[in-house]
Design a protein around this motif. Sequence first.
Motif, short mmCIF file in Angstrom:
data_model
loop_
_atom_site.label_atom_id
_atom_site.label_comp_id
_atom_site.label_asym_id
_atom_site.label_seq_id
_atom_site.Cartn_x
_atom_site.Cartn_y
_atom_site.Cartn_z
N GLU A 89 0.83 -1.21 0.00
CA GLU A 89 0.00 0.00 0.00
C GLU A 89 0.86 1.25 0.00
O GLU A 89 0.65 2.18 -0.80
CB GLU A 89 -0.90 0.05 1.25
N LEU A 90 1.83 1.27 0.88
CA LEU A 90 2.67 2.45 1.01
C LEU A 90 3.57 2.66 -0.19
O LEU A 90 3.80 3.79 -0.61
CB LEU A 90 3.49 2.37 2.30
N SER A 91 4.06 1.56 -0.77
CA SER A 91 4.89 1.67 -1.97
C SER A 91 4.11 2.27 -3.13
O SER A 91 4.66 3.02 -3.95
CB SER A 91 5.45 0.31 -2.36
N ALA A 92 2.82 1.96 -3.21
CA ALA A 92 1.97 2.52 -4.27
C ALA A 92 1.62 3.98 -3.99
O ALA A 92 1.60 4.81 -4.90
CB ALA A 92 0.69 1.70 -4.41
N GLU A 93 1.37 4.33 -2.73
CA GLU A 93 0.93 5.68 -2.37
C GLU A 93 2.08 6.66 -2.13
O GLU A 93 1.95 7.85 -2.41
CB GLU A 93 0.07 5.63 -1.10
N GLU A 94 3.16 6.18 -1.56
CA GLU A 94 4.28 7.05 -1.17
C GLU A 94 5.62 6.43 -1.57
O GLU A 94 6.47 6.17 -0.71
CB GLU A 94 4.28 7.26 0.35
N PRO A 95 5.83 6.17 -2.86
CA PRO A 95 7.06 5.46 -3.25
C PRO A 95 8.35 6.16 -2.84
O PRO A 95 9.31 5.49 -2.43
CB PRO A 95 6.94 5.35 -4.77
N GLU A 96 8.39 7.50 -2.92
CA GLU A 96 9.62 8.22 -2.54
C GLU A 96 9.88 8.10 -1.04
O GLU A 96 11.02 7.95 -0.61
CB GLU A 96 9.53 9.70 -2.94
N ALA A 97 8.82 8.16 -0.26
CA ALA A 97 8.98 8.06 1.19
C ALA A 97 9.46 6.66 1.59
O ALA A 97 10.34 6.53 2.44
CB ALA A 97 7.66 8.38 1.89
N VAL A 98 8.90 5.63 0.97
CA VAL A 98 9.34 4.26 1.26
C VAL A 98 10.79 4.07 0.85
O VAL A 98 11.59 3.49 1.60
CB VAL A 98 8.41 3.22 0.59
N LEU A 99 11.16 4.57 -0.33
CA LEU A 99 12.55 4.45 -0.78
C LEU A 99 13.50 5.16 0.18
O LEU A 99 14.55 4.61 0.54
CB LEU A 99 12.69 5.03 -2.20
N ALA A 100 13.12 6.34 0.63
CA ALA A 100 13.97 7.06 1.59
C ALA A 100 14.13 6.26 2.87
O ALA A 100 15.24 6.14 3.41
CB ALA A 100 13.36 8.44 1.89
N TRP A 101 13.04 5.70 3.36
CA TRP A 101 13.08 4.93 4.60
C TRP A 101 13.97 3.69 4.47
O TRP A 101 14.69 3.33 5.40
CB TRP A 101 11.66 4.55 5.00
N LEU A 102 13.92 3.05 3.31
CA LEU A 102 14.70 1.83 3.10
C LEU A 102 16.18 2.10 2.79
O LEU A 102 17.00 1.19 2.90
CB LEU A 102 14.09 1.01 1.96
N THR A 103 16.53 3.31 2.39
CA THR A 103 17.91 3.59 1.99
C THR A 103 18.65 4.57 2.89
O THR A 103 19.88 4.61 2.88
CB THR A 103 17.95 4.13 0.54
N ASP A 104 17.93 5.37 3.66
CA ASP A 104 18.55 6.37 4.52
C ASP A 104 18.22 6.07 5.98
O ASP A 104 17.08 6.29 6.41
CB ASP A 104 18.05 7.77 4.13
#
Length: 194
Positions: A89-104
Amino acid sequence: MTVRVIFISPAIGTALRQARFDDDGPLDEGGLRSACAAASALPGVDRVLVSPSTRCRQTADALGLAAAEVAPALRGCAMGRWRGRTLDELSAEEPEAVLAWLTDPAAAPHGGESVRQLCARVARWLDEASESAGRLLVVAEPDVIRAAALHVLGAPEQAFWRLDVPPLSGTELTGRTARWNLRLASPLTRREDG
Protein backbone atom coordinates in the motif's frame (compact mmCIF):
# COMPACT_ATOMS: atom_id res chain seq x y z
CA MET A 1 31.86 -11.01 34.05
CA THR A 2 30.25 -12.31 30.87
CA VAL A 3 26.65 -11.84 29.88
CA ARG A 4 24.94 -14.04 27.33
CA VAL A 5 21.87 -12.57 25.61
CA ILE A 6 19.76 -14.96 23.56
CA PHE A 7 17.28 -13.10 21.37
CA ILE A 8 14.25 -15.06 20.14
CA SER A 9 12.10 -13.51 17.43
CA PRO A 10 8.33 -13.82 17.83
CA ALA A 11 6.24 -16.46 16.11
CA ILE A 12 4.37 -15.49 12.99
CA GLY A 13 1.15 -13.52 13.03
CA THR A 14 -1.18 -11.99 10.49
CA ALA A 15 0.76 -8.69 10.28
CA LEU A 16 3.95 -10.51 9.29
CA ARG A 17 2.18 -12.73 6.77
CA GLN A 18 0.71 -9.63 5.14
CA ALA A 19 3.95 -7.59 5.27
CA ARG A 20 2.03 -5.11 7.43
CA PHE A 21 3.76 -2.68 9.77
CA ASP A 22 2.94 -4.02 13.18
CA ASP A 23 -0.46 -2.95 14.42
CA ASP A 24 0.07 -4.83 17.70
CA GLY A 25 -2.02 -7.72 16.46
CA PRO A 26 -1.91 -11.20 17.98
CA LEU A 27 -0.20 -14.32 16.76
CA ASP A 28 -2.22 -16.53 14.45
CA GLU A 29 -3.02 -20.17 15.26
CA GLY A 30 -0.02 -21.45 13.27
CA GLY A 31 2.29 -19.12 15.14
CA LEU A 32 0.93 -20.20 18.51
CA ARG A 33 1.33 -23.89 17.62
CA SER A 34 4.91 -23.35 16.43
CA ALA A 35 5.86 -21.45 19.57
CA CYS A 36 4.37 -24.14 21.81
CA ALA A 37 6.28 -26.81 19.87
CA ALA A 38 9.56 -24.89 20.19
CA ALA A 39 9.33 -24.46 23.97
CA SER A 40 11.37 -27.57 24.70
CA ALA A 41 14.32 -26.23 22.67
CA LEU A 42 14.93 -23.24 24.93
CA PRO A 43 18.14 -23.10 26.95
CA GLY A 44 18.22 -22.48 30.68
CA VAL A 45 18.54 -18.80 31.57
CA ASP A 46 18.74 -16.54 34.61
CA ARG A 47 16.29 -13.89 33.45
CA VAL A 48 13.66 -13.43 30.72
CA LEU A 49 12.69 -10.15 29.07
CA VAL A 50 10.07 -9.49 26.42
CA SER A 51 9.34 -6.61 24.04
CA PRO A 52 6.01 -4.98 24.90
CA SER A 53 4.21 -5.98 21.67
CA THR A 54 1.30 -8.40 21.81
CA ARG A 55 3.00 -10.93 19.53
CA CYS A 56 6.20 -10.95 21.62
CA ARG A 57 4.24 -11.38 24.86
CA GLN A 58 2.11 -14.16 23.32
CA THR A 59 5.24 -15.87 21.99
CA ALA A 60 6.84 -15.73 25.44
CA ASP A 61 3.69 -17.20 27.01
CA ALA A 62 3.53 -19.99 24.40
CA LEU A 63 7.21 -20.76 25.02
CA GLY A 64 6.40 -21.20 28.71
CA LEU A 65 7.97 -17.89 29.73
CA ALA A 66 4.92 -16.41 31.43
CA ALA A 67 7.06 -14.69 34.08
CA ALA A 68 8.91 -12.62 31.48
CA GLU A 69 9.59 -9.02 32.42
CA VAL A 70 8.41 -6.44 29.85
CA ALA A 71 11.33 -4.33 28.57
CA PRO A 72 10.07 -1.05 27.04
CA ALA A 73 13.58 -0.20 25.77
CA LEU A 74 13.33 -3.24 23.48
CA ARG A 75 10.08 -2.25 21.78
CA GLY A 76 9.94 -2.43 18.00
CA CYS A 77 10.53 0.61 15.82
CA ALA A 78 7.77 3.23 16.19
CA MET A 79 6.18 3.42 12.74
CA GLY A 80 4.08 6.52 13.21
CA ARG A 81 1.31 6.94 10.64
CA TRP A 82 2.45 3.80 8.77
CA ARG A 83 1.42 1.54 11.62
CA GLY A 84 -1.07 -1.08 10.41
CA ARG A 85 -0.42 -0.35 6.73
CA THR A 86 1.11 -2.84 4.28
CA LEU A 87 4.38 -2.22 2.47
CA ASP A 88 2.56 -2.70 -0.86
CA GLU A 89 0.00 0.00 0.00
CA LEU A 90 2.67 2.45 1.01
CA SER A 91 4.89 1.67 -1.97
CA ALA A 92 1.97 2.52 -4.27
CA GLU A 93 0.93 5.68 -2.37
CA GLU A 94 4.28 7.05 -1.17
CA PRO A 95 7.06 5.46 -3.25
CA GLU A 96 9.62 8.22 -2.54
CA ALA A 97 8.98 8.06 1.19
CA VAL A 98 9.34 4.26 1.26
CA LEU A 99 12.55 4.45 -0.78
CA ALA A 100 13.97 7.06 1.59
CA TRP A 101 13.08 4.93 4.60
CA LEU A 102 14.70 1.83 3.10
CA THR A 103 17.91 3.59 1.99
CA ASP A 104 18.55 6.37 4.52
CA PRO A 105 18.90 5.23 8.15
CA ALA A 106 18.14 8.76 9.36
CA ALA A 107 14.85 9.02 7.43
CA ALA A 108 11.52 8.80 9.25
CA PRO A 109 8.93 9.83 6.67
CA HIS A 110 6.24 8.05 8.68
CA GLY A 111 6.67 10.44 11.58
CA GLY A 112 7.91 7.69 13.88
CA GLU A 113 11.38 6.46 14.72
CA SER A 114 14.21 6.21 12.17
CA VAL A 115 16.40 3.11 11.82
CA ARG A 116 19.24 5.19 13.24
CA GLN A 117 17.21 6.06 16.36
CA LEU A 118 16.19 2.41 16.81
CA CYS A 119 19.81 1.25 16.47
CA ALA A 120 21.00 3.83 19.00
CA ARG A 121 18.31 2.83 21.50
CA VAL A 122 19.15 -0.88 21.22
CA ALA A 123 22.91 -0.18 21.39
CA ARG A 124 22.42 1.75 24.65
CA TRP A 125 20.46 -1.17 26.09
CA LEU A 126 23.13 -3.68 25.03
CA ASP A 127 25.93 -1.60 26.49
CA GLU A 128 24.08 -1.45 29.81
CA ALA A 129 23.39 -5.20 29.66
CA SER A 130 27.10 -5.91 29.11
CA GLU A 131 27.79 -4.63 32.62
CA SER A 132 25.88 -7.54 34.19
CA ALA A 133 26.52 -11.28 34.20
CA GLY A 134 24.47 -14.35 33.48
CA ARG A 135 22.18 -15.71 30.78
CA LEU A 136 19.37 -13.53 29.52
CA LEU A 137 16.64 -14.63 27.12
CA VAL A 138 14.84 -11.85 25.24
CA VAL A 139 11.77 -12.28 23.02
CA ALA A 140 12.05 -9.25 20.75
CA GLU A 141 10.83 -7.92 17.43
CA PRO A 142 13.01 -8.69 14.38
CA ASP A 143 13.99 -5.03 13.95
CA VAL A 144 15.36 -4.97 17.51
CA ILE A 145 17.39 -8.11 16.79
CA ARG A 146 18.73 -6.58 13.56
CA ALA A 147 19.77 -3.45 15.45
CA ALA A 148 21.52 -5.56 18.10
CA ALA A 149 23.42 -7.55 15.47
CA LEU A 150 24.58 -4.36 13.73
CA HIS A 151 25.87 -2.97 17.04
CA VAL A 152 27.71 -6.15 17.94
CA LEU A 153 29.37 -6.38 14.52
CA GLY A 154 30.09 -2.65 14.24
CA ALA A 155 28.28 -2.80 10.90
CA PRO A 156 26.91 0.32 9.23
CA GLU A 157 23.24 1.14 9.66
CA GLN A 158 22.80 0.76 5.88
CA ALA A 159 23.14 -3.01 6.45
CA PHE A 160 19.97 -3.07 8.59
CA TRP A 161 17.72 -4.35 5.79
CA ARG A 162 20.27 -6.99 4.74
CA LEU A 163 19.68 -9.07 7.87
CA ASP A 164 16.86 -11.60 7.82
CA VAL A 165 15.34 -12.59 11.17
CA PRO A 166 12.87 -15.46 10.64
CA PRO A 167 10.07 -16.19 13.12
CA LEU A 168 11.18 -18.13 16.21
CA SER A 169 14.85 -17.88 15.32
CA GLY A 170 17.55 -17.38 17.89
CA THR A 171 20.45 -14.93 17.87
CA GLU A 172 23.01 -15.30 20.63
CA LEU A 173 25.31 -12.54 21.83
CA THR A 174 28.02 -12.78 24.46
CA GLY A 175 29.73 -9.78 25.93
CA ARG A 176 31.45 -7.98 28.69
CA THR A 177 32.16 -4.30 29.24
CA ALA A 178 30.58 -3.21 25.92
CA ARG A 179 32.52 -5.74 23.83
CA TRP A 180 30.22 -8.22 22.13
CA ASN A 181 30.44 -11.36 20.03
CA LEU A 182 27.73 -12.84 17.81
CA ARG A 183 27.22 -16.58 17.81
CA LEU A 184 25.63 -17.92 14.64
CA ALA A 185 23.68 -20.73 16.25
CA SER A 186 20.02 -20.82 17.03
CA PRO A 187 18.82 -22.23 20.34
CA LEU A 188 15.56 -23.24 18.67
CA THR A 189 15.69 -26.28 16.43
CA ARG A 190 12.33 -25.84 14.76
CA ARG A 191 12.12 -23.40 11.85
CA GLU A 192 8.82 -21.86 10.89
CA ASP A 193 8.19 -20.93 7.27
CA GLY A 194 6.18 -17.87 6.64
